[in-house]
Write a protein that holds these residues in place. Structure first.
Motif, PDB file in Angstrom:
ATOM      1  N   GLN A  80      -8.548  -8.226  -5.651  1.00 47.92           N
ATOM      2  CA  GLN A  80      -8.780  -7.969  -4.235  1.00 47.92           C
ATOM      3  C   GLN A  80      -9.239  -9.221  -3.513  1.00 47.92           C
ATOM      4  O   GLN A  80      -8.872  -9.464  -2.364  1.00 47.92           O
ATOM      5  CB  GLN A  80      -9.790  -6.833  -4.080  1.00 47.92           C
ATOM      6  CG  GLN A  80      -9.193  -5.497  -4.520  1.00 47.92           C
ATOM      7  CD  GLN A  80     -10.178  -4.361  -4.461  1.00 47.92           C
ATOM      8  OE1 GLN A  80     -11.351  -4.531  -4.776  1.00 47.92           O
ATOM      9  NE2 GLN A  80      -9.703  -3.189  -4.072  1.00 47.92           N
TER      10      GLN A  80
ATOM     11  N   ARG B  63      -2.348  -6.790  -2.776  1.00 53.29           N
ATOM     12  CA  ARG B  63      -2.336  -5.360  -2.505  1.00 53.29           C
ATOM     13  C   ARG B  63      -2.034  -4.617  -3.797  1.00 53.29           C
ATOM     14  O   ARG B  63      -1.107  -4.953  -4.537  1.00 53.29           O
ATOM     15  CB  ARG B  63      -1.252  -5.040  -1.464  1.00 53.29           C
ATOM     16  CG  ARG B  63      -1.572  -5.549  -0.071  1.00 53.29           C
ATOM     17  CD  ARG B  63      -0.398  -5.289   0.832  1.00 53.29           C
ATOM     18  NE  ARG B  63       0.842  -5.759   0.187  1.00 53.29           N
ATOM     19  CZ  ARG B  63       2.060  -5.349   0.533  1.00 53.29           C
ATOM     20  NH1 ARG B  63       2.218  -4.466   1.495  1.00 53.29           N
ATOM     21  NH2 ARG B  63       3.126  -5.824  -0.083  1.00 53.29           N
TER      22      ARG B  63
ATOM     23  N   GLU C 251       0.998  -2.202  -4.637  1.00 55.02           N
ATOM     24  CA  GLU C 251       2.275  -2.763  -4.208  1.00 55.02           C
ATOM     25  C   GLU C 251       2.557  -4.135  -4.830  1.00 55.02           C
ATOM     26  O   GLU C 251       3.654  -4.379  -5.348  1.00 55.02           O
ATOM     27  CB  GLU C 251       2.320  -2.872  -2.679  1.00 55.02           C
ATOM     28  CG  GLU C 251       2.254  -1.531  -1.963  1.00 55.02           C
ATOM     29  CD  GLU C 251       0.826  -1.015  -1.826  1.00 55.02           C
ATOM     30  OE1 GLU C 251      -0.106  -1.668  -2.361  1.00 55.02           O
ATOM     31  OE2 GLU C 251       0.640   0.031  -1.195  1.00 55.02           O
TER      32      GLU C 251
END
Lengths: 381, 381
Positions: free
Chosen positions: A281, A286, A289
DNA sequence: CTGTTAGCGCGTTCAA
DNA sequence: TTGAACGCGCTAACAG
């Protein structure tokens, strides 16, 4: 005055001592005397032996209750040679894996009338050895050991064999021993296969330290890659401690720094995965995805993390339950004394962290694979 | 042939039994005979008593090791009237609160040479009673009880008093008993005050079931409101089980359905808070901007949740450690036998879920209040 | 310095 | 149907 007085001769020393403020404890003898019966009669009555008259039995029962008689299990054990106690040795009680295993053990053990004498070795091998010795000396009827180190042929393990105390290993396997654990190869295989099926292509692995479980998971990982004609890259395999989020975070950082960096990670444990998640993160990736992630262990609250964490449930509590049941069978002579390992079937819990595309259509190792919700977890606790 | 043979007369019955496959265990007597010494000499030598010649001592030590002698603690306990065992009774071993407390107990106990005999009562009061009885019968040197129910004046508790076994309560308080626990009023006060200082204005409370801890936290909550001239609304107080996320979720849902719904929740436990968080997010509320949330317990991974969870750390492990140490002192007569409760100071861990505005400027109950990062948690484990 | 003796509380056998 | 005697393995007191 400084003789070794029997309790009957001089009760005062038993009740008055500073370090032993115990009030009088009722013995068989006390019940017998109160009733002007013999000890053996009282004993027979309390054991419901048929050769005692109904009237006597009732008198005895009433008086025993009245005096608060509780059988002294220490004395009993000395003569029966059984304690109804199982020794449990774990390296770190505060880790959820072990607490759940212990919970399972207790479930099986208490159902069979056994109690647990618990030893926390704090990962210290020498402590582990000495604790096992003490437990043998305590005349435990059996032992369950989640070893901190490979049971080498040192003195203690010979001692275990020599005294014939039945024992079951958990978490770490060793040849010719009874063992219950997760199927680590399966775990690694399932997790990796799942990532592949989700469409990830460069799958890395953060492995655990150099113990059987980590080796098995690694093996499953490489097998799954091979099976799908993907190559195993050395650089994609890094190491961390099972219970250390920071280590997981650092390992993930390393992987992301690679020239041809991965797009998914199979972490050998949930804490490692949680640490990795942080790094991912921070990098602005993401999930799921851009990047897939899966752990092992099904820790509590895994579904409530910033990204609900996919994981492989190794059935921790069931491991304990099976180990406890097996040991009880061993003790009572109902089990096959031939050592054969029991491996529990792992279950995939696919949650958001790995559900790139295929998740709803079903990678289908488990039927509830596409339900990253309350139910899927409830069913597995 | 069917007499009660002593082991010396007829060893075969001790080694051959089907249910007792234990190999021969070396006794003092065996060592003595091998050395043509008396049992008491061997015993004295092993205890390092000064009235044994150096030469004899060495012979004994060598032979004892050679024969794999381990002192039989059952026999020893029968005569010394001490077992070096502490009984521990918990309602649910799989809940992190109790595992951490047990870990703390073990730390203190093992440091003093005591072992833990563990009982999981699975919240069943009758089971709790019978387990305590068994433990007393096992001659444990002391007990630590995390009670599932208020210790009423029933038979078992009288038994405890009568036999004089020292015991310490944890988690549930009862008058005239030794007790170690968190300071629940402080907990409630700190948490609520923090929310107020963050600027939240309509603060609700999801309380625990009707036990001392929940009552204390509720009291702290109302006190904090009063102190800041905020009124306590009955509708703002709903109930859930401590360890039940679903219950927390439902409770939050109820609160949000209120006409004048709250803008912050003080949850009596982290699991409740985690459940509440779900409801809040489902409602589309932004946390912490629209809504503040704080729990109690500092569960692991709380900082990794979808919104890092503010919480009050009640120092679980320390509770166990203190309880263990107190019990040991009680056993050895070093402690004040007058019962006085020990309450541990709670610590606020302000993370994102409650940090509306004032957080960085510091509500400052604790200095590390403005560091919702790795360090703040590491320091509190 | 070492051996003898007694006893911890209970379970089992065997005689009464 | 009940009671006396013994032993489980170890520890402590005391005599030699």
């Amino acid at each position: 005055m400084s003789r070794f007085y029997s309790r009957d001769e001089n009760p005062s020393i038993w009740t008055g001592g500073a370090r032993d403020s115990s009030g009088m404890r009722t013995r068989l003898k006390d019940v017998a005397e109160a009733l002007k019966l013999s000890v053996s009669t009282v004993n027979a009555a309390l054991q419901n032996r048929p050769d005692i008259s109904q009237k006597t039995r009732e008198r005895v029962l009433r008086k025993a209750r009245e005096l608060g008689y509780l059988p002294n299990r220490v004395a009993r054990s000395l003569v029966t040679q059984r304690t109804q106690v199982i020794g449990v040795v774990v390296p770190d009680l505060s880790r959820s894996f072990f607490t759940e295993v212990v919970t399972g053990i207790d479930e099986a053990a208490s159902a069979a009338g056994y109690h647990l004498l618990l030893c926390n070795t704090r990962e210290d091998p020498s402590r582990e050895d000495s604790e096992i010795q003490t437990l043998i000396g305590s005349q435990v009827d059996g032992l369950i050991i989640a070893s901190a180190h490979a049971p080498s042929e040192n003195e203690v393990w010979r001692e275990l064999r020599r005294t014939g105390v039945p024992f079951v290993l958990v978490d770490r396997f060793f040849r010719d021993t009874h063992f219950v654990g997760g199927d680590d190869e399966q775990i690694g295989f399932i997790a990796t296969k799942h990532l592949i099926q989700q469409g990830y292509e460069r799958i890395a692995h953060i492995r655990g330290p150099n113990v059987m479980t980590a080796i098995g998971r690694l093996k499953g990982y490489t097998q799954a890659l091979h099976r799908h004609n993907m190559r195993v890259r050395r650089a994609y395999i890094v190491e961390a401690q099972y219970h250390d989020e920071t280590g997981g975070s650092e390992a993930a950082y390393k992987l992301l720094s690679l020239p041809d960096s991965p797009d998914a990670i199979f972490a050998a444990s949930d804490p490692i995965a949680i640490g990795a998640l942080e790094s991912l993160q921070q990098r602005g990736l993401r999930i799921p995805e851009d990047f897939g992630l899966i752990g092992v262990g099904n820790v509590r609250y895994g579904q409530y993390l910033s990204v609900p964490l996919s994981t492989v449930d190794q059935q921790r509590q069931e491991i304990g339950k099976k180990a406890g049941a097996m040991l009880v069978d061993l003790i009572t002579g109902r089990a096959n004394p031939r050592a054969l390992p029991i491996l529990l079937e792992p279950r995939l819990l696919a949650r958001r962290s790995s559900c790139c595309k295929g998740c709803v259509s079903g990678s289908a190792v488990v039927s509830r694979v596409n339900a990253p919700d309350h139910k899927s977890v409830a069913a597995n606790r």
